[in-house]
Scaffold this motif. Structure first.
Motif, PDB file in Angstrom:
ATOM      1  N   HIS A  85       8.980  -1.145  -2.047  1.00 19.13           N
ATOM      2  CA  HIS A  85       7.990  -1.655  -3.008  1.00 19.13           C
ATOM      3  C   HIS A  85       8.671  -2.587  -3.997  1.00 19.13           C
ATOM      4  N   HIS A  87       8.396  -6.947  -5.779  1.00 16.56           N
ATOM      5  CA  HIS A  87       7.579  -8.140  -6.019  1.00 16.56           C
ATOM      6  C   HIS A  87       8.520  -9.335  -5.959  1.00 16.56           C
ATOM      7  N   LYS A 299      -2.687  -4.735  -0.549  1.00 15.98           N
ATOM      8  CA  LYS A 299      -2.330  -3.947  -1.734  1.00 15.98           C
ATOM      9  C   LYS A 299      -3.551  -3.915  -2.642  1.00 15.98           C
ATOM     10  N   HIS A 382       3.565   4.457  -5.760  1.00 16.13           N
ATOM     11  CA  HIS A 382       4.002   5.158  -6.984  1.00 16.13           C
ATOM     12  C   HIS A 382       3.725   6.661  -6.919  1.00 16.13           C
ATOM     13  N   ASP A 445      10.298  -1.209  -7.210  1.00 20.39           N
ATOM     14  CA  ASP A 445       9.283  -1.945  -7.952  1.00 20.39           C
ATOM     15  C   ASP A 445       9.912  -3.120  -8.726  1.00 20.39           C
TER      16      ASP A 445
HETATM   17 ZN    ZN Z   1       4.657  -2.801  -8.145  1.00 19.63          ZN
END
Ligand code: ZN
Length: 548
Positions: A85, A87, A299, A382, A445
């Protein structure tokens, strides 16, 4: 020395296919096998296309005349990490723009902003992020007035570390047409002082100002992508999920693939249904550019984050009575979206942080599983705060719990403040997830946290932070073994993206994605493990990073 097999492809072809394989020899190699057991080896044979042929043991006879042999001089080789996970584009932009993630007080942040503004007179908007009022010990959100005191003439727009809130100065609010008359949109909140917007915009309210920010040009997107890729490869991450790929992001990845600069493997999850369908059309894409890029699914967000009290809870925040966070989507809306995606075969990944949000998603999966049978690999991103009564549902439908061990160590105190002492039993419940039959996939993340996989690995089996706090681990019953944490960060992170047959471990038929590091990660203490240095990173048998 850059070792690239492809440049010698012509020579290898002349020598015939049997001798075209090559040997990475004299390694202190370790990987997990298909059952998750540790396997040690000293050599790796691979094809010119960068797939593992076999692993060689100590003393095992080497192929007679490998046309090409690299001597790793006894250094440690492990499979490349898979971040379940992250970005990608945000990581690149964060690195190229103003980065406040290392600031420890509002004053420190102001000094950094002032210096950045002075150094970048040509920038019409000052963009960046990484601030965290919790880390600053501020006891409140920052305000537009805090920014106006140092930058009044240009718009400033800075994302909170978790991306779930942003901070504007008055010039930015004026440019966006935000005023005392502006109302909070569904799924978001304009922070106010009296009736006046304070400068902080939570979750979907960020778009009120965000829409006024000039869109990055293709060259800016390309620069951000290359920056992110370099950072990730430097951390030993050879494959990553991109959680919220926009059409622009996808085109950026595609352009990199077209010109041959795509080195990392990306499993994309489209940013909402619209972008997913615009990218994928009738369904997930095939792997493109030699297993480098694939759209897996969608997502979807169902709530915000704990830090900004946007996570959706069953009962009030302990430190904000009456507030339960934000429900982004009504029950029927989330079912509709998940159903629409599943109908076309897209994998569904839903962001859920609060216990109410997790319950909502679990109930939706329970219902949709009846219609959408087979190997769906529903993902909850999460899964931070889960009501213990809901935890077994993760196992029941073999749901993938995509979790970030560094969030647990970084957010420990904030989590205690937000939830109070009685709601921590299902918080970051890694061991319970595994025990219940869920697949645990680890990531960071990034850029919310550093993409460094060794910090996450160490947190996974200690539940202590870099300073060893708290001693013995936070809620230590949820620690998992070192091997289990490694597995979550490699083969199960690949499984979470339907890629377990391509990467995540080193075995015949898998892609030769590996890293060379400066210590044995299975013997190092937790603090030593955190200090691991990546010496080389290889993707598909090609060296893509070397520490200088
Ligand atoms: Zn995220």
């Amino acid at each position: 020395m850059i070792r690239r097999l492809l440049v010698t492809a012509a020579a290898l072809l002349l020598a015939g296919p049997a001798s075209a394989d090559s040997l990475i020899d004299n390694v202190d190699g370790m990987t997990l096998d298909a059952g998750g057991r540790v396997l040690r080896f000293t050599g790796l044979v691979m094809t010119p296309a960068g797939r593992v042929v076999r692993l060689l043991k100590q003393g095992e006879k080497r192929p007679d005349r490998p046309d090409w042999r690299a001597d790793m001089k006894g250094r440690v080789m492990v499979p490349g990490f898979v971040d379940a996970h992250g970005h990608v584009m945000e990581l690149g932009f964060r690195a190229l723009e103003l980065d406040l993630s290392d600031t420890k007080s509002l004053d420190e942040a102001k000094a950094k902003i002032t210096a950045y503004v002075a150094a970048n007179p040509e920038r019409k908007w000052i963009l960046g992020g990484g601030w965290n009022q919790e880390k600053w010990g501020l006891g409140r959100f920052p305000t537009a007035a805090d920014l106006d005191a140092i930058v009044a003439d240009r718009p400033v727009w800075l994302a909170r570390a978790d991306g779930h809130a942003s901070w504007a100065n008055s010039a930015a609010m004026v440019a966006a047409g935000v005023s005392a008359k502006s109302v909070s949109p569904v799924g978001g909140r304009i922070e106010k002082i009296g009736i006046t917007p304070s400068g902080v915009f939570v979750d979907s309210a960020q778009e009120l100002v965000g829409k006024a920010v000039p869109k990055p040009l293709p060259k800016d997107l390309a620069a951000a992508f290359l920056k992110a890729q370099a950072i990730l490869l430097g951390f030993g991450i050879t494959a990553t999920a991109d959680m919220g790929t926009t059409l622009d992001d996808w085109m950026t990845f595609r352009r990199a693939g077209d010109v041959g600069s795509l080195r990392i493997r990306i499993m994309s999850y489209g940013a909402g249904l619209d972008d997913t369908i615009r990218i994928g059309g009738v369904g997930p894409t095939p792997w493109l550019y030699g297993d480098k890029l694939k759209l897996n699914g969608v997502k979807i967000y169902t709530d915000g984050a704990l830090g900004s009290r946007g996570a959706w809870l069953k009962a009030s925040y302990a430190d904000a009575p009456g507030e339960v966070g934000a429900a982004f989507l009504a029950d029927d809306v989330i079912r509709n979206r998940m159903s629409r995606a599943a109908m076309d075969g897209y994998q569904v990944a839903v962001h859920a942080i609060g216990d109410k949000a997790n319950a909502q998603v679990l109930d939706a999966i329970e219902e949709l599983s009846v219609t959408y049978e087979g190997d769906r690999r529903w993902r909850v991103e999460h899964a931070q705060i889960v009501d213990p009564v809901d935890l077994p549902k993760f196992g029941k439908h073999s749901i993938i719990a995509s979790m970030q061990p560094v969030h647990q160590t970084g957010d420990r105190k904030m989590t205690e403040a937000r939830l109070g002492p009685d709601r921590l039993a299902g918080a970051y419940a890694w061991a319970t997830m595994i025990k219940n039959g869920s697949v645990l996939a680890f990531g960071t993340d990034y850029p919310v946290e550093s993409p460094d996989p060794f910090a996450g690995w160490a947190a996974g089996f200690t539940r202590s932070d870099a300073d060893g706090q708290p001693y013995g681990g936070w809620q230590p019953q949820e620690r998992i073994s070192r091997e289990a944490a490694w597995r979550a960060y490699t083969m199960d992170a690949a499984y979470a993206g339907f890629a377990e047959n391509q990467f995540g471990r080193l075995a015949p038929g898998q892609l030769a994605d590996f890293i060379i590091i400066d210590r044995d990660p299975l013997l190092a203490s937790a603090s030593d493990l955190r200090a691991t240095k990546i010496l080389e990173t290889w993707v598909g048998g090609v060296q893509v990073f070397e520490r200088k």
